[in-house]
Design a protein around this motif. Structure first.
Motif, mmCIF file in Angstrom:
data_model
loop_
_atom_site.group_PDB
_atom_site.id
_atom_site.type_symbol
_atom_site.label_atom_id
_atom_site.label_comp_id
_atom_site.label_asym_id
_atom_site.label_seq_id
_atom_site.Cartn_x
_atom_site.Cartn_y
_atom_site.Cartn_z
ATOM 1 N N UNK A 95 2.486 43.195 12.201
ATOM 2 C CA UNK A 95 2.456 42.117 13.187
ATOM 3 C C UNK A 95 1.673 42.491 14.432
ATOM 4 N N UNK A 96 0.924 43.612 14.374
ATOM 5 C CA UNK A 96 0.131 44.098 15.502
ATOM 6 C C UNK A 96 1.018 44.410 16.712
ATOM 7 N N UNK A 97 2.116 45.110 16.443
ATOM 8 C CA UNK A 97 3.011 45.572 17.500
ATOM 9 C C UNK A 97 3.118 47.090 17.448
ATOM 10 N N UNK A 113 9.797 47.100 19.243
ATOM 11 C CA UNK A 113 8.327 47.097 19.266
ATOM 12 C C UNK A 113 7.764 46.438 20.518
ATOM 13 N N UNK A 114 6.557 46.857 20.891
ATOM 14 C CA UNK A 114 5.860 46.312 22.052
ATOM 15 C C UNK A 114 4.657 45.516 21.568
ATOM 16 N N UNK A 115 4.520 44.304 22.057
ATOM 17 C CA UNK A 115 3.409 43.447 21.635
ATOM 18 C C UNK A 115 2.094 43.940 22.216
ATOM 19 N N UNK A 116 1.035 43.879 21.412
ATOM 20 C CA UNK A 116 -0.303 44.272 21.841
ATOM 21 C C UNK A 116 -1.123 43.024 22.152
ATOM 22 N N UNK A 117 -1.937 43.101 23.203
ATOM 23 C CA UNK A 117 -2.699 41.934 23.645
ATOM 24 C C UNK A 117 -3.929 41.681 22.796
ATOM 25 N N UNK A 118 -4.404 42.742 22.095
ATOM 26 C CA UNK A 118 -5.549 42.605 21.199
ATOM 27 C C UNK A 118 -5.229 43.339 19.909
ATOM 28 N N UNK A 119 -6.100 43.180 18.921
ATOM 29 C CA UNK A 119 -5.868 43.818 17.630
ATOM 30 C C UNK A 119 -6.128 45.315 17.700
ATOM 31 N N UNK A 120 -5.142 46.079 17.264
ATOM 32 C CA UNK A 120 -5.292 47.533 17.237
ATOM 33 C C UNK A 120 -6.324 47.935 16.196
ATOM 34 N N UNK A 121 -7.152 48.931 16.536
ATOM 35 C CA UNK A 121 -8.225 49.376 15.644
ATOM 36 C C UNK A 121 -7.879 50.643 14.889
ATOM 37 N N UNK A 122 -6.819 51.325 15.325
ATOM 38 C CA UNK A 122 -6.533 52.635 14.735
ATOM 39 C C UNK A 122 -5.123 53.052 15.154
ATOM 40 N N UNK A 123 -4.752 54.252 14.759
ATOM 41 C CA UNK A 123 -3.452 54.800 15.136
ATOM 42 C C UNK A 123 -3.372 55.011 16.650
ATOM 43 N N UNK A 124 -2.159 54.943 17.214
ATOM 44 C CA UNK A 124 -1.993 55.301 18.632
ATOM 45 C C UNK A 124 -2.269 56.789 18.839
ATOM 46 N N UNK A 125 -2.502 57.155 20.097
ATOM 47 C CA UNK A 125 -2.666 58.552 20.477
ATOM 48 C C UNK A 125 -1.719 58.850 21.630
ATOM 49 N N UNK A 126 -1.035 59.988 21.549
ATOM 50 C CA UNK A 126 -0.146 60.418 22.635
ATOM 51 C C UNK A 126 -0.875 61.439 23.491
ATOM 52 N N UNK A 127 -1.034 61.121 24.773
ATOM 53 C CA UNK A 127 -1.753 62.014 25.687
ATOM 54 C C UNK A 127 -1.347 61.692 27.115
ATOM 55 N N UNK A 142 -8.384 49.345 20.756
ATOM 56 C CA UNK A 142 -8.593 47.987 20.255
ATOM 57 C C UNK A 142 -9.934 47.868 19.545
ATOM 58 N N UNK A 143 -9.999 46.897 18.650
ATOM 59 C CA UNK A 143 -11.283 46.562 18.047
ATOM 60 C C UNK A 143 -12.264 46.086 19.117
ATOM 61 N N UNK A 144 -13.527 46.452 18.952
ATOM 62 C CA UNK A 144 -14.624 46.020 19.811
ATOM 63 C C UNK A 144 -14.460 46.517 21.251
ATOM 64 N N UNK A 162 -10.188 49.444 29.207
ATOM 65 C CA UNK A 162 -10.992 48.330 28.721
ATOM 66 C C UNK A 162 -12.479 48.638 28.888
ATOM 67 N N UNK A 163 -13.210 48.545 27.776
ATOM 68 C CA UNK A 163 -14.648 48.768 27.818
ATOM 69 C C UNK A 163 -15.062 50.219 27.709
ATOM 70 N N UNK A 164 -14.109 51.154 27.839
ATOM 71 C CA UNK A 164 -14.461 52.564 27.752
ATOM 72 C C UNK A 164 -14.439 53.076 26.317
ATOM 73 N N UNK A 165 -13.579 52.500 25.501
ATOM 74 C CA UNK A 165 -13.517 52.892 24.100
ATOM 75 C C UNK A 165 -14.293 51.857 23.311
ATOM 76 N N UNK A 166 -15.464 52.204 22.872
ATOM 77 C CA UNK A 166 -16.330 51.189 22.278
ATOM 78 C C UNK A 166 -16.422 51.338 20.768
ATOM 79 N N UNK A 167 -16.752 50.271 20.127
ATOM 80 C CA UNK A 167 -16.964 50.168 18.692
ATOM 81 C C UNK A 167 -15.639 50.259 17.945
ATOM 82 N N UNK A 168 -15.558 49.546 16.839
ATOM 83 C CA UNK A 168 -14.272 49.402 16.161
ATOM 84 C C UNK A 168 -13.886 50.611 15.319
ATOM 85 N N UNK A 169 -14.827 51.478 14.990
ATOM 86 C CA UNK A 169 -14.468 52.608 14.141
ATOM 87 C C UNK A 169 -14.640 53.936 14.876
#
Length: 202
Positions: A95-97, A113-127, A142-144, A162-169
């Protein structure tokens, strides 16, 4: 180090170089597509199933991983889980949470679960990407482009990525030495973001 590859048919293999020879060992055969994650010691493996509502935990004895627990979930986790502090597994469900599960009990952590504002592109990272808060945060790419930061209680903290992590893969990993995250950009290198979300290396 060994290399572990999960194949689409559910087979998970370990590859190890020994005296110049590549040795292949079957770790598990789940019979369906899986996501595979390891703890920091490499002695514990968690397998999630993108089309099934469960996760399984394995322990290593010698060269053999044996299943010790299986937990049922309300929704499948679609990407490999991420090991966090305190025995918590983080993931993104169907459900993209953002979910957080106690690996000892299988119970969802309070605040998730916590709702995400955009579609997740990959696994979360803890840092530790936010110097204003103690401990590590959970970063969801997020994707894109872009991403969001949550604390360990599921509270949304920031979308300053936002905008710092680019490209979906892109690849996204914790940068333990600098206390930030590393984002690998397809074809154009990568960047490291420090605790104040500023680019420190590019």
């Amino acid at each position: 180090r060994d290399i572990v590859i999960a194949f689409i048919d559910g087979k998970v293999y370990n590859y190890h170089f020994n005296s110049g020879n590549l040795i292949q060992t079957l770790l598990t055969d789940a019979g369906q597509t899986t996501g595979v994650s390891f703890d920091s010691t490499g002695q514990e493996m968690t397998v999630n199933f993108p089309i099934s509502n469960k996760i399984s935990i394995y322990k290593k004895s010698g060269t053999i991983f044996s299943q010790i627990k299986t937990f049922s979930l309300e929704q499948p986790i679609i990407y490999p889980v991420t090991y966090g502090d305190g025995g918590i597994l983080y993931g993104v469900n169907k459900e993209n949470k953002l979910v957080a599960i106690n690996k000892n009990t299988g119970i969802m952590v309070a605040g998730f679960p916590a709702s995400l504002k955009k579609n997740a592109a990959d696994s979360p990272v803890c840092a530790d990407v936010d110097g204003a808060n103690a401990g590590k945060e959970v970063v969801v790419p997020f994707y894109f482009g872009g991403g969001a930061v949550y604390d360990s209680q599921g509270t949304f903290l920031s979308n300053n990525l936002e905008g710092k992590l680019i490209y979906s893969d892109h690849g996204l990993a914790a940068d333990e030495s600098r206390g930030g995250i590393y984002s690998n950009y397809k074809d154009i290198g990568g960047s490291v973001f420090n605790q104040n979300n500023k680019t420190s290396v590019s």
